[in-house]
Design a protein around this motif. Structure first.
Motif, short mmCIF file in Angstrom:
data_model
loop_
_atom_site.label_atom_id
_atom_site.label_comp_id
_atom_site.label_asym_id
_atom_site.label_seq_id
_atom_site.Cartn_x
_atom_site.Cartn_y
_atom_site.Cartn_z
N GLY A 38 -21.77 6.09 1.28
CA GLY A 38 -20.94 4.98 1.18
C GLY A 38 -19.55 5.61 0.61
O GLY A 38 -19.44 6.93 0.27
N GLU A 39 -18.70 4.81 0.40
CA GLU A 39 -17.22 5.48 0.00
C GLU A 39 -16.97 5.60 -1.54
O GLU A 39 -17.50 4.69 -2.23
CB GLU A 39 -16.18 4.34 0.56
N ILE A 40 -16.63 6.74 -1.84
CA ILE A 40 -16.29 7.01 -3.23
C ILE A 40 -14.93 7.64 -3.21
O ILE A 40 -14.77 8.70 -2.69
CB ILE A 40 -17.48 7.99 -3.80
N LEU A 62 -16.35 1.61 11.59
CA LEU A 62 -16.66 2.33 10.28
C LEU A 62 -16.81 1.42 9.20
O LEU A 62 -15.91 0.33 9.32
CB LEU A 62 -15.43 3.31 10.28
N ARG A 63 -17.64 1.39 8.47
CA ARG A 63 -17.90 0.39 7.33
C ARG A 63 -17.07 0.84 6.32
O ARG A 63 -16.79 1.99 6.18
CB ARG A 63 -19.16 0.52 7.02
N LYS A 64 -16.43 -0.23 5.62
CA LYS A 64 -15.52 0.14 4.38
C LYS A 64 -16.17 -0.83 3.38
O LYS A 64 -16.76 -1.74 3.40
CB LYS A 64 -14.25 -0.38 4.72
N ILE A 65 -15.89 -0.17 2.20
CA ILE A 65 -16.45 -0.80 0.86
C ILE A 65 -15.24 -1.10 -0.02
O ILE A 65 -14.54 0.03 -0.24
CB ILE A 65 -17.47 0.12 0.23
N LEU A 66 -15.22 -2.20 -0.52
CA LEU A 66 -14.35 -2.48 -1.38
C LEU A 66 -14.60 -1.78 -2.79
O LEU A 66 -15.66 -1.97 -3.25
CB LEU A 66 -14.23 -4.11 -1.74
N VAL A 67 -13.58 -1.06 -3.06
CA VAL A 67 -13.85 -0.37 -4.32
C VAL A 67 -13.03 -0.94 -5.52
O VAL A 67 -11.77 -1.18 -5.28
CB VAL A 67 -13.29 1.16 -4.03
N THR A 68 -13.45 -0.99 -6.69
CA THR A 68 -12.91 -1.39 -7.73
C THR A 68 -12.07 -0.43 -8.44
O THR A 68 -12.13 0.78 -8.25
CB THR A 68 -13.64 -2.05 -8.80
N GLY A 69 -11.06 -0.51 -9.27
CA GLY A 69 -10.30 0.42 -9.81
C GLY A 69 -11.06 1.00 -10.75
O GLY A 69 -10.62 2.24 -11.26
N GLY A 125 -8.92 -5.40 1.97
CA GLY A 125 -9.83 -4.81 1.08
C GLY A 125 -10.45 -3.52 1.71
O GLY A 125 -11.50 -2.91 0.95
N TRP A 126 -10.17 -3.12 2.95
CA TRP A 126 -10.56 -1.93 3.50
C TRP A 126 -9.57 -0.77 2.93
O TRP A 126 -8.72 -0.69 3.40
CB TRP A 126 -10.78 -1.94 4.92
N ILE A 127 -9.91 -0.20 1.93
CA ILE A 127 -8.83 0.40 1.06
C ILE A 127 -8.32 1.69 2.06
O ILE A 127 -6.84 2.10 2.03
CB ILE A 127 -9.53 0.92 -0.22
N ASP A 128 -9.28 2.27 2.67
CA ASP A 128 -8.49 3.50 3.57
C ASP A 128 -7.65 2.88 4.97
O ASP A 128 -6.53 3.61 5.08
CB ASP A 128 -9.62 4.23 3.99
N TYR A 129 -8.03 1.69 5.40
CA TYR A 129 -7.25 1.01 6.32
C TYR A 129 -5.55 0.53 5.55
O TYR A 129 -4.52 0.80 6.36
CB TYR A 129 -7.64 -0.13 6.85
N VAL A 172 8.85 -3.36 10.58
CA VAL A 172 7.39 -3.64 10.68
C VAL A 172 7.11 -4.40 9.34
O VAL A 172 7.46 -4.11 8.22
CB VAL A 172 6.60 -2.29 10.63
N LYS A 173 6.27 -5.32 9.49
CA LYS A 173 5.75 -6.26 8.24
C LYS A 173 4.16 -6.23 8.17
O LYS A 173 3.79 -6.63 9.43
CB LYS A 173 6.43 -7.60 8.46
N GLU A 174 3.54 -5.73 7.32
CA GLU A 174 2.18 -5.99 7.20
C GLU A 174 1.80 -7.38 6.97
O GLU A 174 2.38 -8.03 6.04
CB GLU A 174 1.82 -4.92 6.18
N VAL A 175 0.67 -7.68 7.56
CA VAL A 175 0.07 -9.16 7.38
C VAL A 175 -1.52 -8.73 6.75
O VAL A 175 -2.33 -8.56 7.84
CB VAL A 175 0.14 -9.89 8.48
N LYS A 176 -1.99 -8.84 5.86
CA LYS A 176 -3.19 -8.34 5.51
C LYS A 176 -4.03 -9.62 5.39
O LYS A 176 -3.68 -10.63 4.74
CB LYS A 176 -3.21 -7.50 3.74
N SER A 177 -5.21 -9.50 6.07
CA SER A 177 -6.00 -10.71 6.08
C SER A 177 -7.61 -10.45 6.23
O SER A 177 -7.78 -9.19 6.24
CB SER A 177 -5.82 -11.39 7.64
N PRO A 178 -8.35 -11.08 5.95
CA PRO A 178 -9.95 -10.71 5.83
C PRO A 178 -10.22 -10.07 7.11
O PRO A 178 -9.80 -10.43 8.14
CB PRO A 178 -10.67 -12.13 5.61
N PRO A 179 -11.18 -9.12 7.09
CA PRO A 179 -11.49 -8.25 8.36
C PRO A 179 -11.92 -9.44 9.28
O PRO A 179 -11.49 -9.33 10.58
CB PRO A 179 -12.80 -7.67 7.87
N ASP A 180 -12.62 -10.59 9.06
CA ASP A 180 -13.19 -11.55 10.13
C ASP A 180 -11.82 -12.25 10.96
O ASP A 180 -11.75 -12.41 12.22
CB ASP A 180 -13.82 -12.66 9.31
#
Length: 558
Positions: free
Chosen positions: A261-263, A3-10, A395-399, A417-425
């Motif tokens: 896309g995501e809104i 699923l494609r995700k789009i970085l959304v600004t505030g 950056g995948w805001i829904d994830y 549990v500890k979250e580790v947020k990293s670039p999708p790659d």
């Protein structure tokens, strides 16, 4: 397919507060508007299919890296609605399997390329034999052994095209019918098609190129299109790849007619500003699931995984990730209620949707030996500390929203549990190496169960060091592998259901992954110019990947 995700600004959320954004078609610079009196829709505005980096390097070759459009000039043999699995005839009018290793298509007569020449079965066979010479364009995997045996020949005789495979190859059907057909007389002499620059497209599609200025592509309806009576749009304008903020502005002002896309919170952000003209439909298009690493303790313990399944607050995760646009997913791995008929007894759509039950989850962990320590966190069976790293695609805001909800719920259960947020790659790299504890992943739900749920469970689909595959959690079961193998050789509905039942039961008893919510295929659209878009009541097409089929269903707004 992820699923494609789009970085959304505030800023997108702030648009909710701007009354000036609520425009109308009369305000639109597009020059559109309903065309009911003429029976035609003068123009529809859609996002570009290619980014602005191509500039003036226009290329209409559908097999190039960045074609100006992949949708409107060249066409496939058929289209299958991933929601109800109905097949729509397109350049082919019929197909039949003779056994599981021979597939025969009947090619439609009377179809013309843009130059007026007639499409023949030879063009179809030529296209697929070209994919043998140039594997980079073999998008259907016809000539390799991915999900089914490779082809030994593709031949044309009369209006028939015959695919002969070296063994069972049923799962290749979806890819084959989706491959874009090229004219032999144009592409036979171009060399490697993936490197060819096609400035004068000659496809069978409903539109031809009107103009292109490096950022704005105008396509004009072909009056000689083989089903021209179904195409009521005179001109398509493809321009820009708006982010969520830009898309919302353009949709509300009428400068954009459709967006997939995501809104964030589209009902409030878009529909509420003009409920009569502004609409949204998010179709279930797969499953977003929590994938633990089954090669590592404690995730290699089925009782631990069962406890995890009951400790996910799916309703909360769905609310925070999709604003309740989507529904909580079934543990069966199948999209409900659409696929309820595929469930084996005693399972139903209702009883395969697991509720949040922290008390039950706690009892399961206690009984399995994962006791709470003095610090309130549970330990491994040997009493050693148990810490879980949750890899999340930054950056995948829904994830990210789902991860936050799951982490909070698991910590209530006593799991550290500890979250580790990293670039999708980086997360993709972890999928290849297996260096992770758990992550959120996508489970396919198309009509080909071997490629869909089977890809999440089959041993052969465990990622390699160089390739991300569907079985990220690294599940392995000979009975499941046999079921997927059988699906590759099965076309009968009853036999398919039997094998799908093996996969669904495995999901319900082994908990290899924990479905959270149905992933969306987004359709955000206006009805001031055109009506006939797919909806929940009329789900004739997946709004995200069947815009060509949708085009033949649109009529002018009155």
């Amino acid at each position: 397919m992820l699923l494609r995700k789009i970085l959304v600004t505030g800023a997108a959320a702030s648009l909710l507060l701007l009354p000036g954004c609520a425009g109308s078609a009369k305000d639109a610079a597009s020059g559109g508007g309903g065309g009911g009196k003429s029976g035609m829709i003068p123009v529809l505005n859609l996002p570009a299919e290619v980014d602005a980096s191509v500039g003036s390097l226009v290329n209409y070759n559908p097999y190039s890296a960045k074609p100006a459009t992949q949708t409107w000039l060249y066409e496939p043999l058929m289209m299958q609605n991933s929601l109800d699995c109905k097949v729509t005839q397109w350049l082919a009018t019929d197909y039949k399997w003779e056994g599981s290793d021979k597939l025969i298509f009947t090619i439609r007569k009377g179809v013309k390329f843009a130059d007026g020449s007639e499409l023949t079965a030879r063009d179809v066979a030529f296209t697929f034999n070209l994919t043998k010479r140039y594997p980079a364009m073999d998008l259907a995997g016809v000539w390799n052994d991915t999900f089914g045996a490779h082809a030994t020949s593709v031949t044309a005789q009369g209006d028939k095209v015959t695919f002969q495979f070296s063994g069972a190859a049923v799962p290749k059907f979806q890819g084959i019918i989706s491959q874009k057909i090229l004219p032999e007389k144009k592409y036979a002499s171009v060399g490697d098609p993936t490197k060819y620059i096609d400035k004068n497209p000659n496809g069978t599609g409903p539109f031809k190129v009107g103009s292109f200025n490096g950022r704005r592509l105008e396509l004009v309806r072909r009056a000689d299109y083989w089903q021209a009576s179904k195409v009521k749009v005179s001109k398509l304008v493809l321009e820009g790849q708006p982010d969520a903020t830009q898309a919302l502005l353009q949709l509300r002002s009428g400068k954009l007619d459709f967006y997939s896309g995501e809104i964030p919170n589209p009902r409030k952000a878009f529909v509420s500003s003009n409920p009569k003209l502004n609409h949204v439909w998010y179709a279930p298009n797969g499953i977003t699931a929590l994938a633990p690493n089954l090669k590592k303790a404690p995730f290699n313990d089925v009782k631990f995984r069962e406890a995890m399944a009951y400790a996910i607050n799916k309703q909360d995760a769905t609310l925070k990730a999709t604003y309740n646009m989507m529904h909580v997913a079934s543990q069966s791995g199948l999209v409900m209620p659409n696929r309820e008929s595929m469930l084996p007894e005693p399972y139903t759509a209702e009883n395969t949707t697991l509720p949040l039950d922290l008390a039950k989850a706690g009892k399961l962990l206690d009984a399995a030996g994962y006791k709470k320590g003095a610090d309130g966190f549970r330990t491994n069976k040997d009493g050693s500390p148990l810490t879980i790293k949750f890899s999340v695609q930054a950056g995948w805001i829904d994830y990210e929203a789902m991860a936050d909800s799951i982490t909070a719920s698991f910590r209530k259960l006593g799991l550290n549990v500890k979250e580790v947020k990293s670039p999708p790659d980086t997360v993709d790299l972890a999928k290849k190496t297996g260096q992770f504890d758990m992550m959120i992943n996508f489970v396919g739900s198309g009509c080909d169960y071997a490629n869909g749920l089977g890809a999440t469970l089959e041993t052969a689909q465990i990622p390699t060091k160089s390739e991300v595959r569907g079985n990220v959690e690294r599940f392995s079961d000979p009975a499941v592998d046999q079921a997927v193998k059988s699906l590759q050789a099965t076309t009968g509905p009853a036999a398919v259901k039997k094998q799908v039942g093996v996969l669904a039961k495995t999901m319900m008893t082994q908990y290899p992954v924990m479905p959270i919510l149905y992933a969306p295929a987004r359709g955000i659209y206006r009805t001031d110019k055109a009506v006939g878009w797919p909806t929940e009541k009329d789900p004739y097409a997946n709004p995200q990947d069947a815009i060509l089929l949708i085009m033949t269903n649109l009529t002018p707004a009155k």
